[in-house]
Design a protein around this motif. Structure first.
Motif, PDB file in Angstrom:
ATOM      1  N   TRP A   1      28.585  47.455  48.574  1.00  0.00           N
ATOM      2  CA  TRP A   1      29.841  47.344  49.339  1.00  0.00           C
ATOM      3  C   TRP A   1      30.071  48.556  50.227  1.00  0.00           C
ATOM      4  CZ3 TRP A   1      31.494  42.630  49.200  1.00  0.00           C
ATOM      5  CH2 TRP A   1      31.486  41.873  48.029  1.00  0.00           C
ATOM      6  N   HIS A   2      29.782  49.753  49.700  1.00  0.00           N
ATOM      7  CA  HIS A   2      30.239  50.952  50.401  1.00  0.00           C
ATOM      8  C   HIS A   2      29.135  51.790  51.017  1.00  0.00           C
ATOM      9  CE1 HIS A   2      33.613  50.171  47.514  1.00  0.00           C
ATOM     10  NE2 HIS A   2      34.285  50.292  48.634  1.00  0.00           N
TER      11      HIS A   2
ATOM     12  N   THR B   1      37.135  48.333  45.770  1.00  0.00           N
ATOM     13  CA  THR B   1      37.875  49.146  46.737  1.00  0.00           C
ATOM     14  C   THR B   1      37.461  48.666  48.120  1.00  0.00           C
ATOM     15  OG1 THR B   1      37.866  51.067  45.260  1.00  0.00           O
ATOM     16  CG2 THR B   1      38.265  51.492  47.611  1.00  0.00           C
ATOM     17  N   LEU B   2      38.445  48.336  48.954  1.00  0.00           N
ATOM     18  CA  LEU B   2      38.112  47.839  50.281  1.00  0.00           C
ATOM     19  C   LEU B   2      37.359  48.912  51.049  1.00  0.00           C
ATOM     20  CD1 LEU B   2      41.433  46.064  51.351  1.00  0.00           C
ATOM     21  CD2 LEU B   2      39.320  45.031  50.502  1.00  0.00           C
ATOM     22  N   PRO B   3      36.190  48.601  51.607  1.00  0.00           N
ATOM     23  CA  PRO B   3      35.446  49.606  52.376  1.00  0.00           C
ATOM     24  C   PRO B   3      36.321  50.158  53.508  1.00  0.00           C
ATOM     25  CG  PRO B   3      34.040  47.730  51.896  1.00  0.00           C
ATOM     26  CD  PRO B   3      35.425  47.347  51.465  1.00  0.00           C
ATOM     27  N   GLY B   4      36.301  51.476  53.679  1.00  0.00           N
ATOM     28  CA  GLY B   4      36.990  52.099  54.805  1.00  0.00           C
ATOM     29  C   GLY B   4      38.366  52.661  54.519  1.00  0.00           C
TER      30      GLY B   4
ATOM     31  N   ARG C   1      37.797  57.871  51.212  1.00  0.00           N
ATOM     32  CA  ARG C   1      36.488  58.413  50.866  1.00  0.00           C
ATOM     33  C   ARG C   1      36.116  58.056  49.443  1.00  0.00           C
ATOM     34  NH1 ARG C   1      36.557  64.511  50.951  1.00  0.00           N
ATOM     35  NH2 ARG C   1      38.789  64.391  50.610  1.00  0.00           N
ATOM     36  N   TYR C   2      37.130  57.726  48.613  1.00  0.00           N
ATOM     37  CA  TYR C   2      36.893  57.511  47.186  1.00  0.00           C
ATOM     38  C   TYR C   2      37.027  56.039  46.822  1.00  0.00           C
ATOM     39  CZ  TYR C   2      37.321  62.534  47.138  1.00  0.00           C
ATOM     40  OH  TYR C   2      37.128  63.869  47.391  1.00  0.00           O
ATOM     41  N   HIS C   3      36.519  55.693  45.643  1.00  0.00           N
ATOM     42  CA  HIS C   3      36.699  54.352  45.113  1.00  0.00           C
ATOM     43  C   HIS C   3      37.522  54.449  43.852  1.00  0.00           C
ATOM     44  CE1 HIS C   3      32.291  54.021  46.589  1.00  0.00           C
ATOM     45  NE2 HIS C   3      33.142  54.113  47.586  1.00  0.00           N
ATOM     46  N   GLN C   4      38.099  53.315  43.492  1.00  0.00           N
ATOM     47  CA  GLN C   4      38.776  53.272  42.208  1.00  0.00           C
ATOM     48  C   GLN C   4      37.770  53.559  41.089  1.00  0.00           C
ATOM     49  OE1 GLN C   4      41.841  50.448  39.746  1.00  0.00           O
ATOM     50  NE2 GLN C   4      40.429  49.433  41.097  1.00  0.00           N
ATOM     51  N   VAL C   5      38.167  54.394  40.131  1.00  0.00           N
ATOM     52  CA  VAL C   5      37.309  54.675  38.978  1.00  0.00           C
ATOM     53  C   VAL C   5      38.141  54.543  37.704  1.00  0.00           C
ATOM     54  CG1 VAL C   5      35.860  56.289  40.303  1.00  0.00           C
ATOM     55  CG2 VAL C   5      37.780  57.175  38.936  1.00  0.00           C
TER      56      VAL C   5
ATOM     57  N   ASN D   1      43.113  35.695  47.357  1.00  0.00           N
ATOM     58  CA  ASN D   1      43.725  36.287  48.528  1.00  0.00           C
ATOM     59  C   ASN D   1      44.691  37.417  48.140  1.00  0.00           C
ATOM     60  OD1 ASN D   1      43.982  36.406  51.254  1.00  0.00           O
ATOM     61  ND2 ASN D   1      45.702  34.965  51.324  1.00  0.00           N
ATOM     62  N   VAL D   2      45.526  37.158  47.152  1.00  0.00           N
ATOM     63  CA  VAL D   2      46.480  38.173  46.692  1.00  0.00           C
ATOM     64  C   VAL D   2      45.720  39.355  46.084  1.00  0.00           C
ATOM     65  CG1 VAL D   2      48.279  38.676  44.985  1.00  0.00           C
ATOM     66  CG2 VAL D   2      48.385  36.567  46.349  1.00  0.00           C
ATOM     67  N   PHE D   3      44.680  39.064  45.339  1.00  0.00           N
ATOM     68  CA  PHE D   3      43.887  40.102  44.703  1.00  0.00           C
ATOM     69  C   PHE D   3      43.260  41.000  45.771  1.00  0.00           C
ATOM     70  CE2 PHE D   3      41.006  40.428  40.679  1.00  0.00           C
ATOM     71  CZ  PHE D   3      41.474  41.697  40.479  1.00  0.00           C
ATOM     72  N   PHE D   4      42.681  40.364  46.779  1.00  0.00           N
ATOM     73  CA  PHE D   4      41.986  41.093  47.839  1.00  0.00           C
ATOM     74  C   PHE D   4      42.967  41.974  48.606  1.00  0.00           C
ATOM     75  CE2 PHE D   4      39.627  41.477  51.842  1.00  0.00           C
ATOM     76  CZ  PHE D   4      38.349  41.740  51.366  1.00  0.00           C
TER      77      PHE D   4
END
Lengths: 667, 667
Positions: A597-598, B103-106, B109-113, B443-446
């Motif tokens: 994804w990233h 985590t939506l790209p862009g 800089r970080y992702h959910q962890v 859709n709501v999740f995204f």
């Protein structure tokens, strides 16, 4: 009354600088496995170094640190170099004539960085302590006084053919007399160094007294005792090489200057006053290598008293003209005389070894000393560990000298050329044959970057490097991999959740070999059938995994199998692969070479030159070097490769540390 | 005999969970500046939590941690989520129907962890200790018994209008009774938790005894005492909201399953048995949220004894069919009843505040609780610190509620919608109006991912957010920046050596505002002249930097100016810029928006929508949110903006910690 004691140990490491500490760190993992293994490391200084000294960390060293679990902390403290600025006289005036990258883009995930040697040693010491469970501690101040080898016993793996007499030193005699250290007021103190300062006091190991003599009977000894190595001299090994007549001064200082690149790495050639190299460091410090006007006379000792901070700063002022140069804080200074020398042999009977400065010395400006020293024992350590724990034959130890001595020689040759180009006066024009052509200098510097990064090391064929005309396997199946070099990294996604990861991060330095099964396109039923056949081999009693894994250890202990397939995670599930590829449902064994994804697609098969139709097996050594490339069907090559130096271990019937896994089937 | 004592403090924090610890961490930097500031944090539990509990870390939380200096260590221990797998019944059989990025790209800089809350708290506590120089320690077990506010004194900045009576607790009463904890054999123990286990014993602060009553006179109190907040109830603030009748069980376990995505984040809707969310965690653990068949009756307490590991696992087995599911190790379990409630006000007189679960509670599945709690006090902390150190007026404190309460309300609304879609039965077909449409759920999740990441927070206009019709400055000059949101990162190169860096990394959380001077193309003489004029303003006595910097502090202490120009480092030198932009030759103040060797061009001007012809000033708050955009010439906007809430400090004539810099000129 002198106290006399006597003891036995498996390995005695003499010298706790970078080479000695890395030897201890590499052996620590084997001590963790076999707690009765006795590894000792001694040093004659009562305290650690806490300023000055070497500090460049090259790409390959950082890659190795990553696999030892200490890279992230070191990088968070280090200063990333970045750009090299070249300054030369242009119509008589010093000007920036070029900028080149300090680390060539693409050669590694990491860049060259700088950090004080004391901090690097601190992280290695912490790691030794953690991995060995506190079983290996630096003992100081202790000096060896005699070393004997009983040649009749050297071939017996269980013998102790080495006898070393150690003397425990008094406080006065063991205080480091570091040239320049402590001579200045206003010393710049890094706030990172509190632990070093806490350690900086004289203390003998518990129960020992000054003057005590200990006779140690050891299986192996490693001399990591520096350029004037007592171990090397005692073994009767001479250094070969020569010295130039150039003298360089060194300052670690906070500069005050209007020179535009005072915080950038620079190579500065002045018209007539000599050269400077600038290395920007952590915490606002800058290191300056400054070529002095005085020359050494061949065969004579240089009078060091002539080189004071003032004479060095004044020389720098001349070279920096028309820019202003001064310093506001001085941390350390020294002066040295360039020489390039190397030992022709690194071992006696593969029982006594020398490593680091003890077997190669050269100029510091290419940032090679500490790196090469640590990589010497990074190479030796796993080999010695496997032999000591009964998992490999002694023939493995011959490859230490056969791999590291030619590299040291190449380094000496590079440094010889580089330092003469650096110390030479720039040519005034094409007819000026005595001057250095600045285009040639730039070219050597640029190309030298790859050499200096440590990533270009390419070990010759041997019992552990299967390449060349008589090699096992089939090198063509991974066309872009050079067998004998370290495995370059590539991105793959962990199948279990799709996380992009670097393949190099999977090559944890724990004494295990790896078989990377590049499975290719497994949606092709014929290819998946080959993968299943390979898994059947792994499960068989005669496989290299079954034969060389001690009975009480996990299946990945001696030889870890990692699978990388070339399909999307939507087209194949982890559970489609045979269980031998993820023993006990270990989710860290199967990877997908696919889009993430990233971070995009890693194209690992492509970057290694592996066809997704055929796949390949890549055998990687415990130090991350590629050992062999073979077809997925060629399990005979695995049998022959490992059979040449590994020993079938004595089963250890101690308690298993694993939890049994409930068998899971789809209902 | 009860012992009675009396004391004064500046801030009393009640509760040492995530919200309370972040409050203490934010105030620690002000304690470092003003050591007589007294900040206390108390907790009624005798030990820290060491399993179970919330553990998702959202992008904006990690960005904030980075600026607090604790992100790197937390990330090295955490598990990166990555992909969300959606499973739904397809023709009656549970199948994976989609994968979306966690985590939506862009967006960051970080992702959910994910990481265990105990580890996160440990890193925050270590940081409090380091930054405050050991002056702030969690005191436990202590419980507040009364709280009074003297309303006649609330407007006097020097008054202590709060009176709290504290009782020091005995061992028995303070032992945490965590549902599920300690009830199972074979508890999974993380090797990361040794420090927590060391802390896990009853110990009153030195010199205190059980039963002792302390009367504390405080300037401020912060209630971080959880969902049943005693502080909130004592202040007479009611929660507003409702509860559903859904009950969920939670397991932290090592699974044994052939479910393909057992180590991936999953949202699973079974046909008739309810839903599961999977959150893969660090160290091989997996968290399962499992919807139970039992429902709660409105207005009645749920009988928790019905929810055991067995009932929860059995329910999971039904939902997972046709896949096999069991666990090999259980770390923790619990059950909860979803409710969404929020406090309408977060403060009384801006003297008593509530934060975290004390003012908003909701379901845990969007991973919001701990994040929102910490970000509440990340917001409050710097404001309170500035007021307490005499650097800002009390009007600043009103923005805590005006910024955080609407966000909490939005979170409650999101969670209300999300949790009903998650707990609902999937629709059988388009005519099934009682079922949940799975396309709507996806859709709501995204979309919810951006909301949940914390990066979408957009604060309304206020004294510290200059936007909208009456705003200062000129928002158009940075067309892609949304004033009121956190400054998204962009890459720039440090001018001094060309190192690519993230702008966000420059926004260290130390109580300072920043003025980012986007200088644009300074090879244009007219543009460089504007930059010089701006520098003259900075140097003038009336500039915001001159007015709001205490006399004994560096020029970057209150308002740091960072310059980013849009030229190549070959076309402009750092010394071409006026010295006001790099006081005392500080090489960390000037940046180039240009190509780098290893990471390409950051295009920072472009990404922020700033023209290189005009440039712009971006004012960033101490918490990283964009406060104002203005023209480089519009220093009047700076004067007015800061004048509305900052106070000119009392000069502190203590010793300067700075070294005077020798003035350097080219000769």
């Amino acid at each position: 009354m002198t106290k006399f004691t006597e003891s036995k140990c498996d390995v005695l490491i003499v010298g706790a600088g970078p080479a000695g500490l890395m030897a201890a760190r590499m052996l620590a993992q084997f001590v963790a496995y076999k707690p009765d293994l006795k590894v000792r490391i001694i040093d004659k200084r009562s305290t650690k170094v806490y300023n000055g000294q070497a500090d460049g960390l090259q790409c390959r060293t950082i890659e190795s640190f990553k696999n030892l679990g200490i890279a992230d902390r070191i990088l968070s403290e280090a200063n990333d170099m970045c750009t090299i600025n070249l300054y030369n006289p242009v119509d008589g005036v010093l000007k920036r004539t070029d900028r080149i990258p300090d680390t060539l883009p693409g050669i590694s995930r990491y860049h060259q960085v700088v950090l004080h040697q004391g901090r690097i040693e601190r992280h290695v010491i912490d790691s030794i302590d953690k991995v060995s469970g506190g079983r290996i501690k630096v003992e100081r101040p202790i000096i060896p006084e005699s070393l004997e080898i009983d040649e009749s016993k050297v071939d017996d793996p269980d013998a102790y053919p080495i006898t070393v007499k150690l003397r425990y030193m008094g406080e006065e005699e063991s205080t480091p007399r570091q040239f320049g250290h402590g001579t200045e007021n206003g010393l710049f103190r890094s706030n990172l160094q509190s632990q070093e300062e806490e350690d900086a006091h004289y203390q003998l190991p518990e129960g020992c007294e000054a003057g005590q003599i200990e006779t140690v009977h050891a299986k192996y000894v490693i001399g990591c005792d520096g350029g004037h190595s007592w171990v090397r001299r005692t073994l009767g090994i001479d250094m070969v090489g020569e010295q130039t007549d150039y003298i360089w001064g060194v300052l670690d200082a906070v500069p005050a200057s209007n020179f535009p690149d005072i915080r950038g790495r620079c190579a500065i050639h002045s018209e007539n006053d000599g050269s400077i190299m600038i290395i920007p460091r952590e915490e606002g410090l800058v290191r300056f290598y400054i070529q002095m006007a005085d020359r050494a006379e061949q065969g004579c000792r240089v009078d060091r008293s002539k080189f004071t901070p003032e004479t060095i700063i004044n020389q720098a002022k001349r070279i920096f003209k028309p820019y202003y140069f001064d310093i506001t804080e001085l941390d350390w200074f020294t002066a040295y005389h360039i020489g390039q020398r190397v030992a022709p042999t690194f071992s006696r009977h593969e029982r006594a070894f020398i490593a680091g400065d003890a077997c190669h010395t050269h100029s510091p400006k290419a940032g090679q000393g500490m790196n090469t020293s640590m990589m010497d024992t990074y190479n030796l350590g796993w080999k010695l560990g496997l032999v000591l724990t009964g998992r490999a034959n002694r023939n493995l130890l011959k490859t230490y000298e056969s791999e590291r001595q030619p590299f040291a020689q190449a380094l000496i040759d590079f440094d010889h050329k580089f330092s003469r180009l650096f110390s030479g006066r720039p040519a005034k024009d094409v007819a000026d044959e005595m001057g250095v052509n600045m285009d040639e200098f730039k070219n050597v510097f640029f190309k030298g970057n790859k050499f200096a990064s440590g990533t270009a090391i390419n070990y010759d064929p041997s019992v552990i490097v299967s390449k060349g005309p008589k090699s096992l396997g089939d090198a063509k199946l991974a066309a872009n991999i050079e067998i004998g070099t370290r495995l370059q990294s590539a991105q793959v996604c962990r199948h279990s959740e799709g996380l992009p990861m670097d393949i190099q991060d999977l090559l944890v330095t724990n004494g295990a070999f790896r078989i990377l099964l590049f499975a290719g396109d497994v949606t092709n039923a014929a290819q998946m059938a080959r993968v299943h056949k390979f898994a059947e081999y792994l499960d068989s009693e005669g496989s290299v995994v079954s034969r060389y894994t001690p009975a009480d250890r996990k299946r990945d202990f001696a030889i870890e199998v990692l699978t990388v397939h070339a399909n999307s995670r939507d087209d194949v599930e982890m559970h489609d692969f045979p269980k031998a590829l993820y023993p006990k449902f270990d989710y860290n064994k199967v990877y997908a070479d696919c889009e993430s994804w990233h971070k995009g697609h890693g194209h690992a098969h492509d970057s290694y030159g592996i066809s997704t139709a055929d796949g390949a097996l890549i055998v990687v050594r415990p130090d991350g070097y590629v050992a062999m490339v073979a077809s997925i069907d060629d399990t005979a090559a695995l049998d022959e490769y490992f059979g040449a130096f590994l020993r079938q271990p004595t089963p250890n019937l101690g308690a298993s540390t694993e939890v049994e896994w409930t068998k899971v089937e789809t209902k």
